[in-house]
Enzyme design. Structure first.
Site: not given
Length: 747
Positions: A415, A614, A618
């Site tokens: 990410d 995080d 996600d």
């Protein structure tokens, strides 16, 4: 033990860890009880108790006590065995010594002395092999104790017959093997002693973590400072920490400033500055300043307690590779018993004189040397030491099978926000549409974003407050995952989000589309704002790349791993970040379900994939990936969805996690190769295959020594994982990666 517990009615699953000497049992409530499970275990010859909350500390104390007890038994047995060994082996190897015995006490008296001493050894220090091994044999579930009991029992029984009923044996085979039975017990007790000491060290990491929490804390209550036990702390207690003291529980600083050493939790060597409002973690060490903080997590809810639970769960896990070991060992002991019987039969049938003696020696040697201790210890000991070392480096394996899965990963998908970047963006641009007043537009947008917890929202709010703008209270607020937010403030409808939100709501973005594209190409995250159905502004924030990201990504690529970035951000912004960090493949502009689809696309190429993230958005990807890795500074939802948690909060933890994973799996394979190879090579030797060609027949004494050495070798090899070095640490970052992105003032 696993077989016994599985047979209890109502038991759904059993996982036995030989290294930690624990069993985790999943059962139907009402169908059985812990007391019934303990009774079944005790009946099978495995004394058991319910594990307590401080099981790791009690286990360490228990292993230390066990090691001392085995040491005492071994020394006592060795003292009694020494005269037996000297009398029998001395008489065999030194003719003059044999003559001395004959002329003094005589052979029969020598045998009687050996009988007395050996019997004390077998049924004193060696009693444990019979009390555990024979019941297991009777129940049809023979174990390694059964093999030792049969081997030493056979040697002792044959010797007793030769001593007291010699007429039952042919004259040529009247010999005693008391020294073999006694020395086998001594050597195996030596191995058990070394094994107990090594097992005590396998849990050293958790014991160190448990030792981090102080026993007491200084608390402000009723206007006075009291020293109370940690267990007595309550949420909201004001706790005082002096310079150099260890912080007792998690909390938020309410007074004072200091630097706190968090290396024992995160693995990071540099102290972290703490001021009012910052969070502190139990177990970390306060620096030179005094701090007062309010307790926000106590007892089992503290970060340290959660870390210990994660590591314990991982250490007790059964890796896929363990399935092969379990299948082999399940049939191994019965196969050894059959092989020993065949060995005796073959020697009696075709062996040279004295055939009975050769048959006994070969049969006992097969039983002793084939103990599968090393096979049973090969995997769990490596897991315990490896996951413990990982915890010391700030890498927590929440699920044990991730330890094996991570070692096989081909692709790391990242990410962007909060993972590659800091996740703390600052407002850099506020470009207005024609006719829009900046102060009013910023006030409405910031008032909406004040309701959101997104880092971008925080950047907008902080900028507005810095300009002295007073925010309004939203009448309604809706967060639209993957799109943005919508609110009503003072009668105005305000939208803030990506271009897809504006398109969905029918708002024309063409007047500022070129500006948005320009900002995105410069690595800015650009959002649109609309007020009362009309485009109002393009808002741009810059999220600095973490100082360690580029170096970590370079290290991952050197490890042969493909690095991909999957983000909901614009293509231009994502590409700018990718260029800065060296990421070769980017999937941009995707919603949370789009991240899952991107993982499926990569997996379709037959690759093992780990996803690092995080945020709440996600969580689906973390759960869907082969291995999910959460940044420890992220949201609780992300952490709960992940297999691995990085306490350090940056990508260096990914590099270190892979290094520990690969080192542990290498170690497990080495242990298994040694354990299986040892048995495959020496069982035939013990059976006597070398005798026809070379006249070599393995003595039961040497077989016992080799068996003990095998288990100790496996444990010693596993303990090498305690010295695995992190591939990346703070001091290894090049200066170039320490420079953070600077942002321009908001226009």
């Amino acid at each position: 033990m696993g077989k016994t517990l599985s047979a209890v009615s109502g038991v759904l699953d059993v996982s036995v860890n030989l290294a930690s000497e624990t069993a985790t049992v999943e059962y139907l409530k009402g169908a059985t009880t812990p007391a019934a499970l303990i009774a079944a275990s005790n009946a099978a010859g495995y004394p058991a108790d319910i594990a307590e909350a401080d099981a790791q500390l009690s286990r360490a104390e228990r292993k230390a006590d066990e090691a001392r007890a085995q040491g005492r038994r071994m020394i006592f047995a060795a003292i009694l065995t020494a005269p037996v060994f000297v009398m029998e082996m001395g008489a065999h190897t030194i003719p003059a010594f044999h003559m001395i015995i004959e002329r003094t006490i005589g052979t029969q008296m020598s045998w009687l002395i050996q009988f007395v001493l050996t019997t004390i050894v077998l049924f004193g220090p060696g009693r444990q092999f019979f009390t555990k091994g024979l019941p297991a044999l009777v129940k049809g579930a023979p174990d390694m104790n059964s093999l030792v009991a049969l081997g030493t029992g056979a040697a002792w029984t044959y010797s007793v017959v030769a001593t007291f009923l010699p007429g039952l044996l042919p004259a040529g085979v009247r010999a005693v093997y008391f020294e073999a039975a006694a020395v086998i017990v001594v050597l195996i007790l030596l191995g058990r002693w070394l094994e107990a000491r090594a097992k005590g060290r396998t849990g050293a990491a958790i014991q160190a973590l448990l030792g981090l929490q102080p026993k007491t804390a200084r608390v402000m209550r009723n206007g006075e400072i009291e020293e109370v036990q940690i267990d007595a702390l309550r949420l909201g207690d004001l706790i005082l920490v002096r310079p150099g003291e260890r912080i007792p529980v998690d909390g938020e600083v309410s007074d004072g400033t200091s630097n706190v050493d968090e290396s024992m939790i995160t693995g990071e060597p540099l102290a972290v500055a703490k001021v009012i409002g910052d969070s502190v973690t139990g177990g970390t060490v306060n620096g030179t300043g005094s701090l007062t903080f309010s307790a926000t997590r106590v007892g089992a809810d503290t970060t340290l307690a959660q870390i210990i639970r994660m590591v314990e769960d991982a250490q007790g896990a059964k890796l896929p590779i363990q399935g092969l070991v379990d299948r082999v060992t399940m049939w191994f002991v019965p196969a050894v018993l059959v092989l020993a019987a065949l060995t005796v039969a073959v020697w009696l049938t075709v062996g040279p004189d004295p055939a009975l003696t050769f048959a006994l020696v070969a049969g006992v040697s097969v039983l002793i040397i084939a103990c599968p201790c090393a096979m049973g210890l090969a995997t769990p000991t490596s897991i315990m030491v490896g996951t413990g070392r990982a915890a010391e480096m700030g890498v927590l394996f929440r699920k044990g099978d991730a330890l094996q899965g991570l070692s096989d990963v081909d692709v790391i998908a990242l990410d962007k926000t909060g993972t590659v970047t800091e996740g703390k963006p600052t407002l850099t641009d506020f470009v207005l549409a024609d006719g829009v007043v900046r102060a009013e537009a910023l006030r409405l947008v910031a008032s909406v974003e004040a309701q959101s917890e997104h880092p971008i929202a925080e950047a907008i709010v902080l900028n507005a407050k810095a300009e002295g703008i007073k925010l309004a209270v939203a009448d309604t607020f809706t967060s639209i995952t993957g799109y943005g937010v919508e609110a009503t403030i003072e009668g105005h409808q305000v939208l803030v989000g990506a271009d897809r939100l504006m398109t969905r709501e029918g708002i024309d973005i063409n007047p500022l589309a070129g500006e948005e594209h320009r900002l995105a190409e410069r690595g800015r995250t650009a959002l649109y704002a609309a007020i009362d159905g009309k485009l109002a502004a393009v808002i741009a924030v810059a999220d600095p790349v973490k100082p360690s990201s580029a170096a970590a990504i370079t290290a991952l690529r050197k490890m042969g791993i493909k690095v991909v970035m999957i983000t909901g951000d614009k293509e231009e912004t994502a590409q700018a970040i990718a260029r800065e960090t060296g990421i070769g493949h980017v999937v941009a502009g995707v919603l949370p379900e789009g991240k899952v689809a991107a993982l499926d696309s990569l997996r379709a190429e037959g690759q093992q994939i780990a996803f690092v993230g995080d945020g709440i958005n996600d969580a689906p990807a973390l759960a869907h990936a082969d291995v999910g890795i959460a940044i420890g500074t992220g949201t609780d939802v992300a952490i709960e969805s992940a297999d691995i948690v990085l306490m350090s909060g940056d990508l260096r933890g990914v590099v270190n996690a892979i290094e520990v994973s690969r080192a542990t799996m290498r170690n497990i394979r080495q242990n298994l190769i040694w354990a299986f190879g040892y048995n495959a090579a020496l069982i035939p030797v013990a059976a006597g295959v070398l005798y026809p060609a070379f006249g070599v027949l393995l003595s039961p004494v040497f077989a016992a020594g080799a068996m003990a050495l095998s288990s100790v070798s496996v444990l010693t090899n596993a303990l090498r994982l305690r010295w695995v070095k992190p591939l990346m640490s703070e001091v290894e970052l090049p200066d170039a990666t320490r420079t953070k992105m600077t942002s321009q003032p908001a226009q």
